[in-house]
Design a protein around this motif. Structure first.
Motif, PDB file in Angstrom:
ATOM      1  N   GLU A 181      35.922  36.971  43.481  1.00  0.00           N
ATOM      2  CA  GLU A 181      36.134  36.266  42.096  1.00  0.00           C
ATOM      3  C   GLU A 181      36.587  37.530  41.085  1.00  0.00           C
ATOM      4  O   GLU A 181      35.946  38.350  41.178  1.00  0.00           O
ATOM      5  CB  GLU A 181      35.086  35.593  41.616  1.00  0.00           C
ATOM      6  N   VAL A 182      37.784  37.333  40.617  1.00  0.00           N
ATOM      7  CA  VAL A 182      38.447  38.393  39.702  1.00  0.00           C
ATOM      8  C   VAL A 182      38.909  37.476  38.562  1.00  0.00           C
ATOM      9  O   VAL A 182      39.024  36.468  38.347  1.00  0.00           O
ATOM     10  CB  VAL A 182      39.480  38.853  40.481  1.00  0.00           C
ATOM     11  N   PRO A 183      39.150  38.418  37.400  1.00  0.00           N
ATOM     12  CA  PRO A 183      39.450  37.974  36.011  1.00  0.00           C
ATOM     13  C   PRO A 183      40.824  37.425  36.339  1.00  0.00           C
ATOM     14  O   PRO A 183      41.571  37.892  37.023  1.00  0.00           O
ATOM     15  CB  PRO A 183      39.312  39.047  35.183  1.00  0.00           C
ATOM     16  N   ASP A 184      41.266  36.580  35.388  1.00  0.00           N
ATOM     17  CA  ASP A 184      42.491  35.994  35.384  1.00  0.00           C
ATOM     18  C   ASP A 184      43.764  37.154  35.169  1.00  0.00           C
ATOM     19  O   ASP A 184      44.771  37.248  35.905  1.00  0.00           O
ATOM     20  CB  ASP A 184      42.735  34.939  34.149  1.00  0.00           C
ATOM     21  N   GLY A 185      43.256  38.267  34.325  1.00  0.00           N
ATOM     22  CA  GLY A 185      44.338  39.408  34.140  1.00  0.00           C
ATOM     23  C   GLY A 185      44.595  40.179  35.479  1.00  0.00           C
ATOM     24  O   GLY A 185      45.633  40.678  35.617  1.00  0.00           O
ATOM     25  N   VAL A 186      43.573  40.080  36.295  1.00  0.00           N
ATOM     26  CA  VAL A 186      43.883  40.844  37.798  1.00  0.00           C
ATOM     27  C   VAL A 186      44.592  39.921  38.570  1.00  0.00           C
ATOM     28  O   VAL A 186      45.597  40.381  39.111  1.00  0.00           O
ATOM     29  CB  VAL A 186      42.308  40.993  38.485  1.00  0.00           C
ATOM     30  N   ALA A 187      44.402  38.706  38.612  1.00  0.00           N
ATOM     31  CA  ALA A 187      45.216  37.721  39.563  1.00  0.00           C
ATOM     32  C   ALA A 187      46.490  37.558  38.853  1.00  0.00           C
ATOM     33  O   ALA A 187      47.672  37.666  39.818  1.00  0.00           O
ATOM     34  CB  ALA A 187      44.828  36.349  39.263  1.00  0.00           C
ATOM     35  N   ASP A 188      46.964  37.907  37.318  1.00  0.00           N
ATOM     36  CA  ASP A 188      48.188  37.779  36.904  1.00  0.00           C
ATOM     37  C   ASP A 188      49.041  38.822  37.122  1.00  0.00           C
ATOM     38  O   ASP A 188      50.424  38.990  36.808  1.00  0.00           O
ATOM     39  CB  ASP A 188      48.267  37.012  35.560  1.00  0.00           C
ATOM     40  N   SER A 189      48.226  40.152  37.075  1.00  0.00           N
ATOM     41  CA  SER A 189      49.039  41.451  36.933  1.00  0.00           C
ATOM     42  C   SER A 189      49.729  41.820  38.267  1.00  0.00           C
ATOM     43  O   SER A 189      49.557  41.255  39.139  1.00  0.00           O
ATOM     44  CB  SER A 189      47.896  42.461  36.772  1.00  0.00           C
ATOM     45  N   LYS A 190      50.708  42.850  37.858  1.00  0.00           N
ATOM     46  CA  LYS A 190      51.511  43.316  39.140  1.00  0.00           C
ATOM     47  C   LYS A 190      51.008  44.575  39.507  1.00  0.00           C
ATOM     48  O   LYS A 190      51.470  45.463  40.335  1.00  0.00           O
ATOM     49  CB  LYS A 190      52.989  43.553  38.503  1.00  0.00           C
ATOM     50  N   GLU A 191      49.946  45.149  39.163  1.00  0.00           N
ATOM     51  CA  GLU A 191      49.130  46.425  39.120  1.00  0.00           C
ATOM     52  C   GLU A 191      48.805  46.373  40.513  1.00  0.00           C
ATOM     53  O   GLU A 191      48.413  45.242  41.084  1.00  0.00           O
ATOM     54  CB  GLU A 191      48.280  46.754  38.266  1.00  0.00           C
ATOM     55  N   SER A 192      48.366  47.562  41.188  1.00  0.00           N
ATOM     56  CA  SER A 192      47.837  47.635  42.550  1.00  0.00           C
ATOM     57  C   SER A 192      46.543  47.110  42.613  1.00  0.00           C
ATOM     58  O   SER A 192      45.904  47.025  41.967  1.00  0.00           O
ATOM     59  CB  SER A 192      47.543  49.246  42.975  1.00  0.00           C
ATOM     60  N   LEU A 193      46.455  46.500  43.880  1.00  0.00           N
ATOM     61  CA  LEU A 193      45.164  45.718  44.132  1.00  0.00           C
ATOM     62  C   LEU A 193      45.145  45.944  45.821  1.00  0.00           C
ATOM     63  O   LEU A 193      46.044  45.481  46.447  1.00  0.00           O
ATOM     64  CB  LEU A 193      45.314  44.172  43.814  1.00  0.00           C
ATOM     65  N   VAL A 194      44.095  46.489  46.147  1.00  0.00           N
ATOM     66  CA  VAL A 194      43.883  46.583  47.585  1.00  0.00           C
ATOM     67  C   VAL A 194      42.244  45.984  47.917  1.00  0.00           C
ATOM     68  O   VAL A 194      41.434  46.003  47.154  1.00  0.00           O
ATOM     69  CB  VAL A 194      43.764  48.250  47.811  1.00  0.00           C
ATOM     70  N   ILE A 195      42.141  45.622  49.250  1.00  0.00           N
ATOM     71  CA  ILE A 195      41.033  45.163  49.714  1.00  0.00           C
ATOM     72  C   ILE A 195      40.337  46.429  50.500  1.00  0.00           C
ATOM     73  O   ILE A 195      40.668  46.946  51.431  1.00  0.00           O
ATOM     74  CB  ILE A 195      41.031  44.206  50.759  1.00  0.00           C
ATOM     75  N   LYS A 196      39.046  47.015  50.133  1.00  0.00           N
ATOM     76  CA  LYS A 196      38.391  47.942  51.023  1.00  0.00           C
ATOM     77  C   LYS A 196      37.184  46.977  51.961  1.00  0.00           C
ATOM     78  O   LYS A 196      36.405  46.473  51.356  1.00  0.00           O
ATOM     79  CB  LYS A 196      37.599  48.675  49.997  1.00  0.00           C
ATOM     80  N   LEU A 197      37.385  47.426  53.061  1.00  0.00           N
ATOM     81  CA  LEU A 197      36.274  47.025  54.141  1.00  0.00           C
ATOM     82  C   LEU A 197      35.585  48.144  54.683  1.00  0.00           C
ATOM     83  O   LEU A 197      36.173  49.052  55.211  1.00  0.00           O
ATOM     84  CB  LEU A 197      36.798  46.043  55.173  1.00  0.00           C
ATOM     85  N   GLU A 198      34.124  47.895  54.930  1.00  0.00           N
ATOM     86  CA  GLU A 198      33.456  48.950  55.659  1.00  0.00           C
ATOM     87  C   GLU A 198      32.527  48.479  56.370  1.00  0.00           C
ATOM     88  O   GLU A 198      31.548  47.684  56.295  1.00  0.00           O
ATOM     89  CB  GLU A 198      32.675  49.744  54.584  1.00  0.00           C
ATOM     90  N   ASP A 199      32.359  48.741  57.695  1.00  0.00           N
ATOM     91  CA  ASP A 199      31.391  48.582  58.609  1.00  0.00           C
ATOM     92  C   ASP A 199      30.945  49.902  59.377  1.00  0.00           C
ATOM     93  O   ASP A 199      30.521  50.650  58.591  1.00  0.00           O
ATOM     94  CB  ASP A 199      32.004  47.638  59.549  1.00  0.00           C
ATOM     95  N   GLN A 200      31.337  50.022  60.650  1.00  0.00           N
ATOM     96  CA  GLN A 200      31.139  51.372  61.276  1.00  0.00           C
ATOM     97  C   GLN A 200      32.103  52.269  60.868  1.00  0.00           C
ATOM     98  O   GLN A 200      31.875  53.391  60.914  1.00  0.00           O
ATOM     99  CB  GLN A 200      30.909  51.242  62.862  1.00  0.00           C
ATOM    100  N   ASP A 201      33.142  51.718  60.633  1.00  0.00           N
ATOM    101  CA  ASP A 201      34.333  52.487  60.020  1.00  0.00           C
ATOM    102  C   ASP A 201      34.972  51.948  58.708  1.00  0.00           C
ATOM    103  O   ASP A 201      34.254  51.018  58.271  1.00  0.00           O
ATOM    104  CB  ASP A 201      35.671  52.307  61.322  1.00  0.00           C
ATOM    105  N   LYS A 202      35.866  52.414  58.184  1.00  0.00           N
ATOM    106  CA  LYS A 202      36.318  52.009  56.878  1.00  0.00           C
ATOM    107  C   LYS A 202      37.782  51.724  57.149  1.00  0.00           C
ATOM    108  O   LYS A 202      38.393  51.987  57.886  1.00  0.00           O
ATOM    109  CB  LYS A 202      36.304  53.371  55.620  1.00  0.00           C
ATOM    110  N   ALA A 203      38.446  50.551  56.379  1.00  0.00           N
ATOM    111  CA  ALA A 203      39.789  50.412  56.482  1.00  0.00           C
ATOM    112  C   ALA A 203      40.161  49.625  55.088  1.00  0.00           C
ATOM    113  O   ALA A 203      39.165  49.246  54.036  1.00  0.00           O
ATOM    114  CB  ALA A 203      39.945  49.285  57.376  1.00  0.00           C
ATOM    115  N   GLN A 204      41.299  49.698  54.842  1.00  0.00           N
ATOM    116  CA  GLN A 204      41.791  49.091  53.704  1.00  0.00           C
ATOM    117  C   GLN A 204      43.130  48.295  53.857  1.00  0.00           C
ATOM    118  O   GLN A 204      43.854  48.483  54.650  1.00  0.00           O
ATOM    119  CB  GLN A 204      42.131  49.956  52.453  1.00  0.00           C
ATOM    120  N   ILE A 205      43.399  47.024  53.035  1.00  0.00           N
ATOM    121  CA  ILE A 205      44.535  46.430  53.102  1.00  0.00           C
ATOM    122  C   ILE A 205      45.085  46.254  51.532  1.00  0.00           C
ATOM    123  O   ILE A 205      44.397  46.033  50.846  1.00  0.00           O
ATOM    124  CB  ILE A 205      44.218  44.890  53.314  1.00  0.00           C
TER     125      ILE A 205
END
Length: 208
Positions: A181-205
């Protein structure tokens, strides 16, 4: 009488000569004193000039330093790319922003002023035990990072299809979604947005 007198003179001369022989002159006495002093001088042993060797001081033993823990490696990916995260093989098939997420007769809506970032994944459990991809407690840690400084964590909706609602068996593959869940301003923005995942390793999308 002359004979006696002559004997007396001879005796006196002998005594004088004898006395002179037993009392050396001052110069001879000095020489004798010097020779005596030189001969009788006691030479004191001088302390050895060599530095006395002190026993080597034992240097304090350094305690073994704890090796810094290696940070999990972080791989950067794009939607549609397959990557490995610990025991998981992961692909983000697609993503979208919506006010609600639903399945069958159930739905969940974001708060007013917010939207759900819906992440549609296909994941494979390559581990030897069944486990959740995401869950309320444990599982893969996942969050959205907006403009490299604002963080938003995922939410488990308990709706069928949510990857946080059921475990995945070893070597099994499952498709489902995760919502953040993110604010509308984040959803409507063109600024950078990445997904960070971490388990035994780290990754980002990188979404944008």
């Amino acid at each position: 009488m002359r004979t006696k007198f002559g004997l007396i003179l001879m005796i006196c001369a002998i005594l004088v000569i004898s006395a002179c022989g037993n009392n050396p002159t001052s110069s001879d006495s000095a020489k004798q004193d010097e020779s005596v002093n030189a001969a009788g001088e006691t030479v004191k042993d001088e302390p050895s000039k060599e530095a006395t060797t002190e026993p080597a001081k034992e240097e304090p033993k350094e305690e073994p330093k704890e090796e810094p823990k290696e940070e999990p490696k972080e791989a950067s990916n794009k939607p549609g790319e397959k990557f490995t995260l610990g025991d998981w093989e992961v692909v983000l098939d697609s993503f979208e922003f919506d006010q609600k997420v639903s399945a069958d007769m159930f739905s969940s809506s974001a708060d007013e002023g917010n939207k759900f970032l819906i992440l549609n994944y296909t994941v494979t459990n390559n581990g030897k035990e069944a486990k959740d991809f995401t869950s309320i407690i444990g599982g893969v840690n996942m969050k959205a990072i907006f403009k490299e400084e604002y963080e938003y964590n995922y939410t488990v909706t308990m709706i069928d299809g949510d990857l946080g609602t059921g475990s995945i068996k070893p070597l099994a593959t499952k498709s489902g979604f995760v919502v953040i869940e993110v604010p509308d301003g984040v959803a409507d923005s063109k600024e950078s947005l990445v997904i960070k995942l971490e388990d035994q390793d780290k990754a980002q999308i990188t979404l944008r």
